[in-house]
Design an enzyme around this catalytic site. Structure first.
Site, PDB file in Angstrom:
ATOM      1  N   GLY A 159       0.820  -1.199   0.000  1.00 45.64           N
ATOM      2  CA  GLY A 159       0.000   0.000   0.000  1.00 45.64           C
ATOM      3  C   GLY A 159       0.853   1.249   0.000  1.00 45.64           C
ATOM      4  N   PRO A 160       0.217   2.400  -0.159  1.00 47.04           N
ATOM      5  CA  PRO A 160       0.951   3.669  -0.198  1.00 47.04           C
ATOM      6  C   PRO A 160       1.617   3.950   1.143  1.00 47.04           C
ATOM      7  CG  PRO A 160      -1.312   3.915  -0.976  1.00 47.04           C
ATOM      8  CD  PRO A 160      -1.226   2.578  -0.350  1.00 47.04           C
ATOM      9  N   PRO A 161       2.555   4.903   1.168  1.00 44.32           N
ATOM     10  CA  PRO A 161       3.185   5.272   2.444  1.00 44.32           C
ATOM     11  C   PRO A 161       2.172   5.875   3.402  1.00 44.32           C
ATOM     12  CG  PRO A 161       4.462   6.083   0.562  1.00 44.32           C
ATOM     13  CD  PRO A 161       3.161   5.591   0.020  1.00 44.32           C
ATOM     14  N   GLY A 162       2.337   5.568   4.683  1.00 48.16           N
ATOM     15  CA  GLY A 162       1.531   6.202   5.710  1.00 48.16           C
ATOM     16  C   GLY A 162       0.179   5.588   5.972  1.00 48.16           C
ATOM     17  N   VAL A 163      -0.122   4.387   5.420  1.00 47.48           N
ATOM     18  CA  VAL A 163      -1.434   3.789   5.642  1.00 47.48           C
ATOM     19  C   VAL A 163      -1.436   2.823   6.820  1.00 47.48           C
ATOM     20  CG1 VAL A 163      -2.166   4.042   3.250  1.00 47.48           C
ATOM     21  CG2 VAL A 163      -0.953   1.970   3.945  1.00 47.48           C
ATOM     22  N   GLY A 164      -0.285   2.608   7.466  1.00 43.06           N
ATOM     23  CA  GLY A 164      -0.254   1.805   8.683  1.00 43.06           C
ATOM     24  C   GLY A 164       0.275   0.405   8.517  1.00 43.06           C
ATOM     25  N   LYS A 165       1.149   0.162   7.543  1.00 41.23           N
ATOM     26  CA  LYS A 165       1.673  -1.188   7.343  1.00 41.23           C
ATOM     27  C   LYS A 165       2.556  -1.607   8.518  1.00 41.23           C
ATOM     28  CE  LYS A 165       3.547  -0.086   3.369  1.00 41.23           C
ATOM     29  NZ  LYS A 165       3.073   1.291   3.235  1.00 41.23           N
ATOM     30  N   THR A 166       3.473  -0.750   8.907  1.00 46.12           N
ATOM     31  CA  THR A 166       4.374  -1.091  10.004  1.00 46.12           C
ATOM     32  C   THR A 166       3.628  -1.206  11.329  1.00 46.12           C
ATOM     33  OG1 THR A 166       6.189   0.047   8.868  1.00 46.12           O
ATOM     34  CG2 THR A 166       6.478  -0.401  11.209  1.00 46.12           C
ATOM     35  N   SER A 185      -6.315   2.214 -18.480  1.00 46.89           N
ATOM     36  CA  SER A 185      -7.468   2.711 -17.744  1.00 46.89           C
ATOM     37  C   SER A 185      -8.013   4.009 -18.305  1.00 46.89           C
ATOM     38  CB  SER A 185      -7.096   2.934 -16.266  1.00 46.89           C
ATOM     39  OG  SER A 185      -6.724   1.727 -15.663  1.00 46.89           O
ATOM     40  N   LYS A 217      -9.335   4.372  -6.808  1.00 44.50           N
ATOM     41  CA  LYS A 217      -9.805   5.411  -7.726  1.00 44.50           C
ATOM     42  C   LYS A 217     -11.084   6.064  -7.213  1.00 44.50           C
ATOM     43  CE  LYS A 217      -7.780   3.165 -11.793  1.00 44.50           C
ATOM     44  NZ  LYS A 217      -8.051   2.467 -13.065  1.00 44.50           N
TER      45      LYS A 217
END
Length: 803
Positions: A360-367, A689, A732
């Protein structure tokens, strides 16, 4: 100046003799012996000239000699012409050769005149130059290892500047070519300036060499002294019956028992300990062996979280669910998938299985999701960043034969955790590189393969370590750069991003309390209303995650600390009531608004259509523009478009020309050029797309009909006029909602993907599901064309790449 008669020439190899100095020489070459023999008949006078090329040839030609030498007197001579001479030459005057001849026996004779030094008349300047020369000479003598007191006294007594320069030049450690230049230099002042520079360089060189020699002597002396003392101490302790060395070895054996080594590891450890006992303590290899044994002892071969918190079979799923809900808002599908994974591990009482990959994008809470899993399992959490790793030794470790060898990141992290079953997060797995040292992605195959990692071999450790109990989690921003074999070993869990309402909730319940704690603030001192947070979310951030939002909240808190402390700001005094931020405070702290909702506030002229795109940072909106101009029916595409988007534009133009020609009878396609542009031209764009967007843009420009600026669309078209499904619908649609879009056109076969979109987003948008280009033109432009009935065919592969 009178020219002297012909004088015998004595060639010198790699030597320059200065006037006023003496030089002992051994004469062996027949040509030089003849010169000395002839000099004895000519008042002991000879011209000493340096050779340009220092060869060992018996014969020297006139062309091999410099034009300036030294007129010398032979003060002492021993030997004979048969065995050679040993002579002492003393330089008298600098001598310039005007003519030189060679006799039949090979001897050289030179005719010329003496060169006098040019001394400036300024007495004060000469004294200053002489003083500087003496000071530099004394400093050089201080750095020489030999006793130079007599030479120092000699130099201090010299008052002739010209002679002093000759003496110094003769004794400096400089190339003979440089000495020849000094000999030919007539100006004493110029000679002094050159010599001062050379003396400074030699002083620095002698100082550095002296320091190196001193350090080396000190180190060698210290090592010898320590070696002697160790031997003496060893002998004394042996006499007293005290053997610390033996005690150290016994301590290692005790540690081996406590570490719980497997049998093969214990065997290797005991062999290394025997090697350590056999070699002396002064051997440099003892440090290598001790470091290796210390690593073996420090690794958690048998230590696990089960000792403190029970087994996976004792895992409380409700507590794990509560932990995930407490730490993260939203992400319901992700939490459900994680709980399913934990439920399987609880049922099997083992976590052996698929490796989770959060994408996912940076800052979405993966870590932070990985940290929550560790808390739910009651295990240690360790994190290893793989971004920029290009050497497989970073994963597998270096072999101990190399200097500076160390274990790989996997073993180092396990050692740091102190447990053999931690939650191990491999961060930024998509940012690994491949260098000439090896491929780290291939090295990770052994780490992440459940069939292999039970016997992971680190090159430094050189024994197998069981990684099957480790709960591995990987994170990535994109799947494109991850090799297929590595991706095949992981289960992909996609984190798309947050809606505006989710960001607001996260900011109120997570980000603001965290920043208040960072800056020492409380809710009684500072209040950030919801409308302020919404303004920051809409006008100052544009991201899928909340990392930039956290930075903006931190800036607001930092800018408010001074007011909280009671300092006068803007002429206001401290108030007992909490400070409540308003829009003026936001603008003062964060500056002008960075992002404007272009879709909601702009007027859309004909030829401008809003499309939807997917990027590794989340969904985005993009505008496609088209314009007409006189020409020859050509299509121009700009905006850093890839091959797929260029093909979509060509297909769209073909569809428009085939379907709209009847509606625009006066339009001549072969006399008009069409220019299609996608703004932000510095950013590459590609992906299947943008077909429907290209079609609508060209049709809008040709018909002069505007498209509703709050209408967005995504989907691919075929030459048959079919609208094909695409990927990344969730991202999107969230981007459309975030940007103020009210209506979205999607392929009918994408209708099933809306179930992943949050309900609050779905309810605020109107969706039109289309199957053909006819439906797109009718909804977007109100154009009724001949019905396009696409033939059914196989589904085209969907893609999430940015369109």
């Amino acid at each position: 100046m009178d020219t002297m008669n012909f004088i015998p020439v004595l060639p010198l190899r790699d030597t320059v003799l200065f006037p006023g100095t003496a030089l002992p020489l051994k004469i062996a070459r027949s040509q030089s012996v003849e010169a000395v023999t002839q000099a004895q008949k000519a008042n002991q006078r000879v011209v000493a000239i340096s050779q340009k090329i220092n060869s060992n040839s018996e014969s020297v030609r006139a062309a091999d000699l410099y034009q300036v030498g030294t007129l010398c007197k032979i003060e002492k001579i021993r030997g004979n012409a048969t065995d050679g001479y040993q002579i002492l030459l003393r330089g008298l005057e600098t001598f310039r050769i005007e003519d030189i001849k060679e006799n039949e026996n090979g001897s050289l004779w030179a005719q010329g005149h003496p060169l006098q030094d040019v001394v400036e008349n300024d007495k004060a300047m000469n004294e200053a130059l002489l003083k500087s020369m003496k000071t530099s000479a004394q400093e050089i003598l201080e750095h020489l290892p030999a006793d130079t007191s007599q030479f120092s006294e000699l130099l201090s007594g010299i008052g002739d500047l010209s002679f002093f320069t000759r003496l110094v030049a003769s004794n400096l450690e400089i190339p003979s070519e440089k000495k020849q230049e000094l000999l030919e230099m007539a100006s004493v002042r110029d000679r002094v300036l050159v010599l001062l520079d050379l003396m400074q360089k030699q002083k620095v060189d002698l100082k550095v060499r002296g320091e190196i020699q001193e350090k080396l002597s000190r180190r060698v002396g210290k090592m010898q002294r320590e070696s002697i003392l160790r031997e003496q101490l060893k002998t004394i302790k042996e006499e007293l019956g005290e053997t610390d060395g033996a005690n150290d070895f016994e301590k290692y054996r005790a540690k081996f028992e406590e570490a719980g080594f497997p049998e093969d590891v214990k065997k290797v450890a005991l062999e290394e300990l025997k090697r350590l006992e056999a070699m002396g303590s002064a051997s440099p290899e003892t440090h290598v062996i001790r470091n290796y044994l210390d690593l073996l002892v420090a690794l958690p071969w048998s230590k696990s979280s089960q000792e403190a918190g029970g087994t996976l079979g004792d895992l409380d799923l409700e507590e794990a669910r509560a932990t995930l809900q407490k730490d993260h808002y939203g992400l319901d599908t992700i939490k459900k998938r994680i709980l399913q994974h934990l439920a399987v591990a609880k049922l099997k009482n083992s976590n052996r299985g698929q490796i989770l990959l959060f994408v996912g994008p940076p800052g979405v809470g993966k870590t932070s999701l990985g940290q929550s899993i560790a808390r739910a399992l009651g295990r240690k959490f360790v994190r290893g960043s793989l971004g920029g790793v290009r050497d497989d030794a970073e994963i597998r470790g270096h072999r101990r034969t190399y200097i500076g060898a160390m274990p790989g990141r996997i073993i180092q992290a396990i050692k740091k955790a102190g447990q053999n079953d931690p939650v191990f997060m491999l961060d930024e797995i998509d940012k690994m590189g491949r260098g000439f040292q090896g491929d780290p992605a291939s090295a990770l195959l052994e780490v992440l393969d459940p069939e292999q990692n039970s016997a992971f071999l680190d090159h430094y450790l050189d024994v197998h370590f069981d990684l099957s109990k480790v709960f591995f989690i990987a994170t990535a921003n994109s799947l494109e750069s991850i090799p297929g074999p590595l991706l095949d070993r992981m289960e992909i869990i996609e984190l798309s991003g947050y809606t505006t309402a989710e960001k607001l909730h996260i900011a109120k319940n997570h980000l603001i309390p965290k920043q208040f704690s960072e800056f020492g603030l409380t809710a009684e001192q500072l209040q950030i209303p919801d409308e302020i947070l919404l303004r920051v979310i809409h006008a100052y951030t544009r991201e899928a995650g909340v990392r930039d939002l956290q930075r903006k909240i931190a800036t607001l808190c930092r800018s408010s600390v001074e007011r909280v402390l009671g300092e006068k700001v803007h002429g206001e005094a401290k108030s007992e009531n909490p400070i409540r931020l308003d829009l003026n405070d936001v603008e003062e702290a964060l500056g002008s608004e960075r992002f404007v909702h272009e879709v909601a506030e702009r007027l859309s002229p004909p030829g401008v259509v809003t499309g939807l795109a997917w990027t590794p940072q989340g969904g985005e909106i993009l505008f496609v523009e088209a314009n007409l101009m006189p020409g020859k029916g050509q299509l121009t595409l700009t905006g850093q478009l890839g091959d797929v988007m260029k093909e979509s534009a060509q297909i769209a133009l073909s569809l428009v020309r085939s379907r709209l020609a009847s509606l625009i009878p006066d339009f001549e396609f072969d006399r008009k050029d069409i220019h299609v542009h996608v703004p932000a031209g510095a950013i590459p764009k590609d992906g299947p797309s943008a077909g429907v967007t290209m079609l609508t843009t060209i049709a809008s420009a040709l018909t002069g009909r505007s498209v509703n600026p709050k209408l967005a669309m995504t989907g691919e078209i075929t030459l048959r006029g079919a609208v094909m499904p695409v990927g990344g619908i969730k991202e999107k649609v969230i981007a459309a909602h975030r940007s103020g879009i009210e209506r979205v056109i999607l392929a009918k076969r994408n209708q099933k993907d809306l179930k992943d979109v949050p309900e609050e987003v779905r309810s605020s948008l109107k969706f039109d599901f289309v199957e053909s280009a006819t439906d797109v033109l009718r909804i977007a432009l109100g154009i009724e064309t001949d019905q396009i009935v696409p033939s059914t065919g196989p589904a085209e592969p969907t893609s999430k790449r940015a369109s």
